[in-house]
Design a protein around this motif. Structure first.
Motif, PDB file in Angstrom:
ATOM      1  N   LEU A  26       0.833  -1.197   0.000  1.00  0.00           N
ATOM      2  CA  LEU A  26       0.000   0.000   0.000  1.00  0.00           C
ATOM      3  C   LEU A  26       0.874   1.256   0.000  1.00  0.00           C
ATOM      4  O   LEU A  26       0.532   2.271  -0.599  1.00  0.00           O
ATOM      5  CB  LEU A  26      -0.914  -0.011   1.234  1.00  0.00           C
ATOM      6  N   GLU A  27       2.041   1.176   0.673  1.00  0.00           N
ATOM      7  CA  GLU A  27       2.975   2.297   0.686  1.00  0.00           C
ATOM      8  C   GLU A  27       3.405   2.645  -0.741  1.00  0.00           C
ATOM      9  O   GLU A  27       3.547   3.812  -1.098  1.00  0.00           O
ATOM     10  CB  GLU A  27       4.193   1.931   1.542  1.00  0.00           C
ATOM     11  N   GLN A  28       3.628   1.597  -1.592  1.00  0.00           N
ATOM     12  CA  GLN A  28       4.044   1.817  -2.978  1.00  0.00           C
ATOM     13  C   GLN A  28       2.941   2.508  -3.764  1.00  0.00           C
ATOM     14  O   GLN A  28       3.209   3.320  -4.641  1.00  0.00           O
ATOM     15  CB  GLN A  28       4.396   0.462  -3.616  1.00  0.00           C
ATOM     16  N   LEU A  29       1.668   2.196  -3.441  1.00  0.00           N
ATOM     17  CA  LEU A  29       0.536   2.837  -4.129  1.00  0.00           C
ATOM     18  C   LEU A  29       0.598   4.354  -3.924  1.00  0.00           C
ATOM     19  O   LEU A  29       0.505   5.128  -4.881  1.00  0.00           O
ATOM     20  CB  LEU A  29      -0.767   2.252  -3.581  1.00  0.00           C
ATOM     21  N   PHE A  30       0.763   4.789  -2.645  1.00  0.00           N
ATOM     22  CA  PHE A  30       0.819   6.226  -2.366  1.00  0.00           C
ATOM     23  C   PHE A  30       2.091   6.845  -2.951  1.00  0.00           C
ATOM     24  O   PHE A  30       2.074   7.974  -3.447  1.00  0.00           O
ATOM     25  CB  PHE A  30       0.760   6.471  -0.861  1.00  0.00           C
ATOM     26  N   TYR A  31       3.215   6.100  -2.894  1.00  0.00           N
ATOM     27  CA  TYR A  31       4.472   6.604  -3.461  1.00  0.00           C
ATOM     28  C   TYR A  31       4.298   6.887  -4.957  1.00  0.00           C
ATOM     29  O   TYR A  31       4.706   7.932  -5.467  1.00  0.00           O
ATOM     30  CB  TYR A  31       5.585   5.588  -3.233  1.00  0.00           C
ATOM     31  N   ASN A  32       3.674   5.931  -5.697  1.00  0.00           N
ATOM     32  CA  ASN A  32       3.492   6.092  -7.141  1.00  0.00           C
ATOM     33  C   ASN A  32       2.601   7.299  -7.463  1.00  0.00           C
ATOM     34  O   ASN A  32       2.850   8.038  -8.412  1.00  0.00           O
ATOM     35  CB  ASN A  32       2.881   4.824  -7.738  1.00  0.00           C
ATOM     36  N   LEU A  33       1.532   7.511  -6.658  1.00  0.00           N
ATOM     37  CA  LEU A  33       0.640   8.639  -6.912  1.00  0.00           C
ATOM     38  C   LEU A  33       1.378   9.967  -6.685  1.00  0.00           C
ATOM     39  O   LEU A  33       1.261  10.892  -7.488  1.00  0.00           O
ATOM     40  CB  LEU A  33      -0.583   8.548  -5.996  1.00  0.00           C
ATOM     41  N   ILE A  34       2.140  10.053  -5.580  1.00  0.00           N
ATOM     42  CA  ILE A  34       2.895  11.287  -5.296  1.00  0.00           C
ATOM     43  C   ILE A  34       3.959  11.519  -6.360  1.00  0.00           C
ATOM     44  O   ILE A  34       4.141  12.638  -6.862  1.00  0.00           O
ATOM     45  CB  ILE A  34       3.537  11.216  -3.897  1.00  0.00           C
ATOM     46  N   ASP A  35       4.672  10.448  -6.728  1.00  0.00           N
ATOM     47  CA  ASP A  35       5.707  10.541  -7.763  1.00  0.00           C
ATOM     48  C   ASP A  35       5.100  10.979  -9.086  1.00  0.00           C
ATOM     49  O   ASP A  35       5.685  11.768  -9.828  1.00  0.00           O
ATOM     50  CB  ASP A  35       6.401   9.179  -7.896  1.00  0.00           C
ATOM     51  N   ASN A  36       3.894  10.487  -9.401  1.00  0.00           N
ATOM     52  CA  ASN A  36       3.191  10.852 -10.641  1.00  0.00           C
ATOM     53  C   ASN A  36       2.862  12.353 -10.648  1.00  0.00           C
ATOM     54  O   ASN A  36       3.004  13.023 -11.667  1.00  0.00           O
ATOM     55  CB  ASN A  36       1.908  10.009 -10.752  1.00  0.00           C
ATOM     56  N   SER A  37       2.447  12.880  -9.464  1.00  0.00           N
ATOM     57  CA  SER A  37       2.131  14.314  -9.378  1.00  0.00           C
ATOM     58  C   SER A  37       3.380  15.159  -9.602  1.00  0.00           C
ATOM     59  O   SER A  37       3.339  16.179 -10.285  1.00  0.00           O
ATOM     60  CB  SER A  37       1.533  14.633  -8.005  1.00  0.00           C
ATOM     61  N   ILE A  38       4.500  14.745  -9.000  1.00  0.00           N
ATOM     62  CA  ILE A  38       5.753  15.504  -9.123  1.00  0.00           C
ATOM     63  C   ILE A  38       6.241  15.521 -10.569  1.00  0.00           C
ATOM     64  O   ILE A  38       6.671  16.563 -11.086  1.00  0.00           O
ATOM     65  CB  ILE A  38       6.829  14.902  -8.188  1.00  0.00           C
ATOM     66  N   LYS A  39       6.169  14.347 -11.235  1.00  0.00           N
ATOM     67  CA  LYS A  39       6.721  14.238 -12.594  1.00  0.00           C
ATOM     68  C   LYS A  39       5.825  14.866 -13.658  1.00  0.00           C
ATOM     69  O   LYS A  39       6.315  15.445 -14.634  1.00  0.00           O
ATOM     70  CB  LYS A  39       6.953  12.768 -12.929  1.00  0.00           C
TER      71      LYS A  39
END
Length: 977
Positions: free
Chosen positions: A865-878
């Motif tokens: 689940l941590e990876q799910l939130f990491y991917n969403l935040i990373d997607n916003s930054i990129k």
């Protein structure tokens, strides 16, 4: 040559003429060759030894004096961490750098905790990677050599009998030994960091400054001067002052050796006195006085000398020292006396003297030349020596307590700066002691508590001002984490400094909350159990024998089953509560309470005319709990079944009735067939097994079920004892097909697990090996670029190849996460805590504010689940372009719960909304959002993008109330479990 140069090793200021021996350990031989070539090509003072395994490295260490070790993490025979652990256990402190592929933060932390001096990633641009590696090598070796030199210097100076101090060019003292501090009435930590003028009166400051100019011209001076002690008195000293220069010949700092010449001055004054006055004075002195002529003969001794030596004047006067003390000429003391006699110099020594009976005493001897020979003044310092040892031991005790206490401790200056901290405070704050010198304690207090604590700080240093010595506040560490702590503080007597002890209460509060939550859960379980539960305490007679038991607590089901009110029986004995003469089942319960072994039994309780199934277990010695249910109806049903099963002649499954002596009273057709087949087949003893089980059931008066293989079939036989008629009914059922189906399912699950495990292992090994090969390729490309001219046509093609390495590494990380999808066991996970952990590993958040309005939400998911939130935040930054705010929150409705993630970036167009979850779509590898969708699918969730173009991206995750298995899919903190 190429413009891609490695980091400048001169920045660490190490002697370029000294060869540094490097040991590189890696199981990839190609990578070893590449690294050796690059290091020796760019740093000629480095000589690299290669080792393809830890065992090979150990052999090299036996024959070579290696300056630094570089090691990979994952290797076949032994990992880099295991190698490092072995080295540190054997007290080998050779600098050690872990040089490996992309790893995890916990590996880096573990390596540094074990004793690694550095942790470098070998993946990346070779110029950067090897530049960092060269710099780390020179830095570590320089630090190690400096540490060794400093240790030698401190060992020598700390044992010296004279004062030693090192002074920076700006006048600050950077080192002072114990002798110097003691000579001036200070502790060493009171001198270090202060200006050396603290040892001089204001009147002599101008003279000191003029002497400094002369010192820088001559590089060495010897001065007789008067030093100012802490108590304000002056002592005459002899100072040997030298300029210490660096390798380039520039002054670095000043070294001063200080000798207290107080006694020398006293001796000079005494020599000027008349012989008569001197002798009179000497005779009455408490100190020992003796004069020895040039032939080493005693020509004068006073009473104190005789007392010190436990002898008489008659045995000394006229005798030589060699006659009185045979062998004295071989001692260190005599060599000092001889030097004083020959060179006509004054000496001040401390000497340990052993008496004939073995007792020992210490004497301070002041030796100076006189016309007759030498004069020796002796002072008995035995008690002082004992006191010094006691003080030294006390200082070591206090230092040990300060450093090894389990709490964070620090000493604070009046101006709020840190004077001294221990290792626990460094851990709590996240800063080293060196970094804390530039900090104040106010930097670590949240605004809520700051002003109040400042007032306490000031009041504590004013007489009569009240200030609490213990209170709690919120502590901010280096990473911005806030911890609730307990502080104990008081001012050190005679100073403006305060000593502080800090205890981290964060874990304790969490633990207390968990205990309270556990108690609430236990109480809810206790009250809502479908079985009756009671807690009891054994009552003992005068001889310590169980005689009854108290009822301490019961649940609601207890009241319902027994028709008794809780208020009417709590605190009463069992006989009083149940209105019986004897305590029910006392023998069983007392045994459970004493032995701690639980029991389960079924029993008829005549006073209530009910059958009970009872489980009893020990809480602690003398206390036990019972969990029971009313099985009266079940017993009646069994009796009916027994009655109905008396003549089941048409039952297609085997039915038998067997007496306690093994005699078969009844069989139906199916049973007769089984018995007949059993008699024909000598290898099978079905009937024998059935008889034995029936007899066992009758003896134990308990029903049971067993499986028996008969020829090509498997039967499940249920044994129901009818003790009133002394026989057992046996009911059989053919479960052959069921067993085959179970075996097929078990085999399929095992095979699936094996395949998953093989795929995981293959994936891990493949990533490790390919990464090593990529490092070799990247290194060789770097070497090629170094050797080619900058304008060579091939250079542009080599540059185009470099970005591919980072993309491949990114793909590997994604593949690693894919392997874990659906593997971890699902459990309830705190969403806010999971979001914070994902946020902690984002390294390019910049000024983006993240709002997490998801406190109190727990969902049924796994560690990914941590990876799910990491991917969403990373997607916003990129891809969000101008994102300044991210919010994560939830809303509950009649269908379940919406977990919403949104940002204020550029958003996503309607045309893209249907494509973003496709594999391969996007600017990168295109699997980030696809992976999120797969995770949601595993959790039985759905996800869709619901934002508006120009207003930001918005991902809505729909979580149902229940999972497919009937478990709660989410829990809110206010919700009853």
């Amino acid at each position: 040559m190429s413009s891609h140069k490695l980091a400048d090793k001169k920045s660490v200021d190490i002697d370029e003429q000294i060869l540094i021996l490097v040991l590189h350990v890696d199981d990839e031989t190609g990578f070893l060759d590449t690294t050796k070539k690059i290091l020796e090509m760019n740093a000629p003072t480095l000589h690299v030894y290669d080792a393809a395994s830890v065992n090979e490295a150990k052999q090299i260490l036996q024959t070579k004096k290696i300056d630094i070790i570089i090691s990979d993490y994952e290797m076949p025979d032994e990992s880099g961490l295991e190698f490092l652990t072995e080295l540190r256990k054997t007290k080998t402190n050779t600098p050690f750098i872990l040089f490996t592929g992309k790893g995890r933060e916990e590996i880096a932390i573990e390596a540094l905790n074990i004793g690694a001096d550095g942790y470098l990633n070998k993946m990346g641009k070779p110029a950067t990677v090897y530049g960092q590696l060269v710099h780390s090598i020179y830095s570590c070796v320089k630090a190690k050599r400096s540490e060794d030199e400093l240790a030698k210097f401190k060992t020598i100076s700390d044992k010296a009998g004279y004062g030693v101090m090192l002074i920076e060019l700006n006048g600050n003292i950077i080192y002072a030994n114990e002798s110097l501090a003691k000579m001036h009435g200070y502790a060493t930590n009171e001198l270090v960091g202060k200006n050396h003028l603290i040892l001089h009166t204001k009147k002599t400051h101008t003279y000191i400054e003029n002497s400094k100019k002369q010192l820088f011209e001559t590089d060495y001076m010897v001065m007789e001067e008067k030093h100012l002690k802490k108590d304000g008195t002056l002592i005459p000293v002899l100072s040997n002052i030298s300029i210490i220069k660096d390798k380039k010949g520039a002054p670095s700092f000043v070294a001063v050796i200080v000798t207290d010449i107080t006694e020398k001055k006293i001796a000079e004054q005494n020599l000027k006195a008349s012989e008569k006055r001197l002798r009179t004075t000497l005779d009455t002195m408490l100190e020992g006085c003796q004069i020895i002529d040039y032939n080493w003969r005693y020509i004068y001794v006073n009473d104190a000398t005789v007392k010190h030596g436990r002898t008489t004047k008659k045995k000394l006067l006229g005798k030589t020292m060699m006659e009185v003390y045979p062998g004295i000429e071989e001692t260190k003391l005599f060599s000092v006396l001889r030097r004083c006699m020959q060179e006509r110099t004054t000496k001040h020594v401390e000497n340990e003297f052993t008496y004939p009976n073995g007792e020992k005493s210490w004497f301070e001897l002041r030796i100076q030349p006189v016309p007759e020979g030498i004069f020796i003044l002796s002072i008995d310092i035995t008690e002082r020596k004992k006191a010094e040892e006691t003080v030294k031991l006390s200082e070591e005790w206090y230092k040990t307590i300060f450093e090894t206490t389990g709490t964070s401790m620090c000493i604070i200056e009046e101006e709020k700066t840190f004077y001294l901290v221990n290792r626990e405070f460094e851990k709590l704050s996240g800063y080293s002691q060196k970094e804390l010198k530039n900090k104040k304690w106010t930097d670590f207090v949240t605004p809520k508590y700051l002003e109040r604590m400042k007032k306490y700080h000031e009041a504590r240093r004013k007489n009569g001002e009240p200030a609490p010595k213990q209170y709690t506040f919120d502590f901010i560490n280096k990473n911005g984490q806030i911890k609730n702590v307990m502080l104990r503080v008081d001012v050190i007597p005679g100073t403006k400094k305060s000593v502080t002890s800090i205890i981290d209460l964060t874990d304790r509060k969490i633990a207390q909350e968990k205990v309270k939550e556990s108690e609430r859960i236990f109480r809810r379980l206790f009250e809502n159990m479908q079985e009756g539960v009671a807690i009891h305490e054994i009552m003992y007679d005068e001889k310590g024998r169980p005689e009854n038991y108290w009822i301490l607590d019961v649940n609601k089901k207890f009241e319902s089953i027994l028709s008794l009110k809780k208020n009417n029986i709590i605190g009463k004995s069992s006989t009083e509560a149940y209105k019986v003469k004897e305590p029910p089942f006392l023998e069983i319960y007392s045994k459970v309470s004493e032995t701690g072994k639980p029991v389960h039994f079924e029993e008829y309780f005549q006073p209530m005319d009910k059958h009970f199934s009872i489980s009893a277990f020990s809480i602690k010695k003398g206390r036990f709990a019972t969990v029971f249910e009313d099985i009266t109806e079940r017993k009646k049903t069994e009796e009916k079944i027994q009655s109905l099963a008396k003549f089941p002649s048409e039952n297609p499954n085997p039915v038998l009735r067997i007496q306690k002596n093994g005699k078969v009273l009844f069989t139906n057709k199916a049973a007769e067939s089984v018995i007949s087949e059993s008699k024909q087949d000598k290898k099978h003893h079905t009937l024998k097994l059935i008889r034995k089980a029936a007899i066992d059931c009758l003896c134990s008066d308990s029903a049971k079920e067993i499986e028996i293989s008969h020829r090509n079939k498997i039967f499940s036989f249920v044994f129901a004892p009818i003790t009133d008629w002394n026989y057992c009914n046996v009911y059989g059922r053919d479960i052959t097909k069921l067993k085959k189906a179970e075996k097929a399912l078990t085999d399929a699950v095992a095979e699936s697990a094996l395949v998953n495990e093989k795929l995981s292992v293959v994936g891990k090994l493949t990533r490790h090996d390919v990464r090593n090969k990529l490092s070799v390729v990247a290194g060789n490309i770097f070497i090629a670029k170094e050797l080619l001219p900058p304008d060579h046509d091939a250079t542009q093609y080599l540059k185009k190849a470099e970005p591919a390495f980072e993309q491949i590494d990114h793909i590997f990380e994604r593949a690693k996460i894919y392997e874990r999808l659906g593997v971890d066991k699902l459990s309830y996970i705190d969403v806010k805590k999971n979001c914070e952990e994902a946020l902690a590993i984002i390294d390019n958040l910049d000024n983006i504010k993240v709002v997490m309005d998801c406190r109190g939400l727990t969902v049924y998911a796994d560690s990914l689940l941590e990876q799910l939130f990491y991917n969403l935040i990373d997607n916003s930054i990129k891809h969000g372009e101008n994102v300044s705010k991210i919010r994560i929150y939830y809303k509950e409705n009649k269908d379940g719960l919406k977990l919403i993630y949104e940002d204020n970036g550029v958003g996503i167009t309607k045309a893209e909304k249907k494509k973003i979850f496709r594999e391969g779509y996007g600017k990168g590898t295109g699997i980030g959002l696809r992976m999120i969708q797969m995770m949601c699918s595993i959790y039985d969730w759905t996800i869709q993008e619901t934002g508006k173009k120009g207003k930001g991206a918005r991902f809505t995750i729909m979580i149902p109330k229940k999972t497919k298995n009937g478990k709660k899919a989410y829990i809110l903190s206010s919700e009853e479990n």
